[in-house]
Design an enzyme around this catalytic site. Structure first.
Site, PDB file in Angstrom:
ATOM      1  CE  LYS A   4      38.960  37.076  29.448  1.00  0.00           C
ATOM      2  NZ  LYS A   4      39.828  35.941  29.806  1.00  0.00           N
TER       3      LYS A   4
HETATM    4  C1  PLP Z   1      39.647  34.641  29.535  1.00  0.00           C
HETATM    5  C2  PLP Z   1      40.796  33.644  29.212  1.00  0.00           C
HETATM    6  C3  PLP Z   1      40.689  32.479  28.723  1.00  0.00           C
HETATM    7  C4  PLP Z   1      39.389  31.883  28.575  1.00  0.00           C
HETATM    8  O1  PLP Z   1      38.633  32.232  27.484  1.00  0.00           O
HETATM    9  P1  PLP Z   1      37.031  32.181  27.237  1.00  0.00           P
HETATM   10  O2  PLP Z   1      36.836  33.102  25.900  1.00  0.00           O
HETATM   11  O3  PLP Z   1      36.337  32.732  28.507  1.00  0.00           O
HETATM   12  O4  PLP Z   1      36.933  30.702  26.641  1.00  0.00           O
HETATM   13  C5  PLP Z   1      41.782  31.621  28.651  1.00  0.00           C
HETATM   14  N1  PLP Z   1      42.946  32.112  28.909  1.00  0.00           N
HETATM   15  C6  PLP Z   1      43.174  33.453  29.107  1.00  0.00           C
HETATM   16  C7  PLP Z   1      44.500  33.972  29.803  1.00  0.00           C
HETATM   17  C8  PLP Z   1      42.188  34.380  29.644  1.00  0.00           C
HETATM   18  O5  PLP Z   1      42.204  35.539  30.315  1.00  0.00           O
END
Ligand code: PLP
Length: 508
Positions: A126
């Site tokens: 993120k």
């Molecule tokens: C948010 C997240 C995901 C999923 O990503 P999307 O963009 O929502 O498909 C996968 N792994 C981790 C560790 C995340 O924080």
């Protein structure tokens, strides 16, 4: 370049407007009216650049109402040595001895690479977008002549909350208030949030689960009376989740960057295809890969990996999206999701930008819980995507066996993607070099990773981090070890029906 709503193409706004608004007034998502192209020559020149420079180049192609000096400034602040523990920002690590870019391995080259997107301040992917979004958002407010200040409201199951807090802390003209389910986040995730520094931040635990917190935030967003009252005091509310174009755009960069790093490592030449396996929840990450492919990056297949909440596996395989199914709490919790909002952007693109059809599917989803795409859209999906899922037990096995055989330690989300990649290879025989998009540090999910290594139940809280370091001989990310000395600033918890009052007192 203008941005259109997926539900009404007549809505056309500037990039700054799209990012300041977040969501189109008709409930649709903003998408660029055309995708800038990426030629082989351009990819070659990107190979010689740093991650920050690649970001400036690619984002600049989408943000025509921003100057390159502005975008340069954003990238310098977002992807700096202060926030990231490696100058590569998004390093590509190979499995196997001759892999070249990463650490030494123990076996022959496998053409499997991990794109580690967790070297930022909060140890999850993120950060790649949320270190950038505050700069894009505040500049967009300036450009659109918005005079009010913005308050970001977040309901989080863990990763987004901390990444948004870190990105928005002490950013001018913003405040951020995060709600997390009191019993729904890991010890490490909670400590990351409640110790957050910054004069403009707030964090509250909410009784109940993630859905209760999320429903509370949705109610607040749709409260017209509150919006009016806050506007009177010079505030408006916005969201930091991946419906905002400003969160999606920075994610296109790392697909291109990984490709360039494979070229630089001598493993491919420009023009060769690469596959990407992506652990998918809200479909934001993999959608950025789809846009990179559409721009001209030579991607063979996008492999969509889910956990037991496998609504997307079914969708990619059958063309039927059906959210009416049991919800499982898994050991890859950031993918525990049944409604993947960014799928709307994919459907818009693959339907030939048919806004009526896209709006129709979304209406069906909210009214009946399901929709079925046309054979035309389904065959477009088949050409690009492949999907499967991996349950908790298998996730743990993958972590343990990869660690034993290769000395490479991964988190639960990354393990899901790696497993699905191996299933894809076994089923199709496709030997194209593949990148597994690694979305979190193993330390962020230390309890599950220890469990996978057969060392579960021996530690708790921050002790999990020490234990994982001891067991694996790896070094934990500094921001996680630094939690130990931090003061808890936010220990308040509230009931879900007190959330609206909390927003009011936070802002007025
Ligand atoms: C948010 C997240 C995901 C999923 O990503 P999307 O963009 O929502 O498909 C996968 N792994 C981790 C560790 C995340 O924080």
């Amino acid at each position: 370049m203008r941005y259109l709503s997926t539900r009404d193409k007549a809505v056309r706004v500037t990039a700054a407007n799209a990012m300041a608004k977040g969501l189109a007034p008709d409930g649709g998502l903003f998408v660029p009216e055309v995708l800038p192209g990426l030629s082989a020559r351009q990819i070659e020149s990107l190979c010689g650049m740093s991650y920050g420079q690649r970001a400036v180049y690619i984002m600049g192609a989408f943000l025509k109402d921003f100057t390159s000096a502005e975008i340069n400034g954003f990238a310098e602040r977002a992807y700096s040595a202060k926030g990231f523990d490696t100058p590569a920002i998004a390093p590509l690590v190979g499995l196997g001895a001759e892999a070249g870019v990463g650490r030494p391995g123990s076996v022959a080259p496998t053409d499997t690479w991990f794109l580690e997107l967790w070297h930022g301040p909060t140890s999850a992917f993120k950060d790649m977008a949320l270190q950038m979004l505050p700069h894009l958002l505040t500049a967009s407010l300036e450009k659109t002549g918005e005079e009010r200040q913005v308050c970001i409201l977040v309901a989080t199951s863990g990763d987004t909350g901390k990444a948004a807090l870190d990105g928005f802390a002490d950013v001018a003209r913003t405040k951020i208030l995060v709600f997390y389910p009191k019993d729904g986040v890991s010890d490490v995730q909670r400590l990351q949030m409640v110790t957050q520094a910054g004069a403009n931040v707030g964090v509250l635990g909410v009784a109940g689960n993630f859905d209760d917190a999320q429903a509370g935030v949705k109610r607040i967003f749709s409260d017209a009376e509150l919006a009016k009252e806050l506007s009177g005091c010079g505030w408006f509310l916005s969201s930091a989740n991946s419906i905002n174009w400003g969160r999606l755009l920075p994610q296109i960069v790392y697909y291109v960057s990984a490709y360039c790093d494979l070229v630089n490592a001598g493993r491919i030449v420009v023009g060769d295809k690469v596959n990407f396996a992506v652990p998918t929840g809200n479909f934001g990450n993999i959608l950025a890969g789809f846009y990179a492919m559409r721009m001209g990056l030579p991607i063979g297949r996008l492999i969509c990996a889910s956990n037991a909440n496998n609504v997307l596996t079914e969708f990619v395989r059958t063309g039927v999206y059906d959210k009416k199914r049991p919800f499982y709490v898994t050991n890859s919790p950031s993918m525990d999701i049944l409604v993947s909002s960014n799928l709307e952007r994919l459907i818009f693109a693959l339907s030939g930008e048919d806004d009526k059809q896209t709006a129709g599917y979304m209406r069906a989803l909210s009214e009946t819980g399901r929709y079925t795409v046309t054979p035309g859209i389904k065959s477009a999906i088949d050409k690009i995507f492949w999907a499967d899922f991996c349950d908790d037990e298998r996730t743990k096995e993958v972590i343990a066996t990869t660690y034993e055989a290769e000395g490479y330690l991964m988190d639960t989300h990354t393990a899901v993607a790696y497993d699905v990649l191996e299933k894809y290879r076994a089923e199709t025989g496709d030997a194209t070099p593949a990148v597994v998009v690694s979305t979190a540090s193993p330390y962020k999910f230390a309890d599950s990773v220890l469990d996978a290594l057969g060392e579960g139940g021996m530690a708790e809280g921050l002790g999990l981090i020490d234990k994982l370091a001891e067991v694996s001989g790896t070094v934990p990310p500094q921001p996680l070890t630094a939690l130990r000395g931090k003061r808890v600033r936010f220990d308040e918890t509230i009931e879900a029906d007190e959330m609206l009052g909390a927003v009011r007192s936070f802002l007025t």
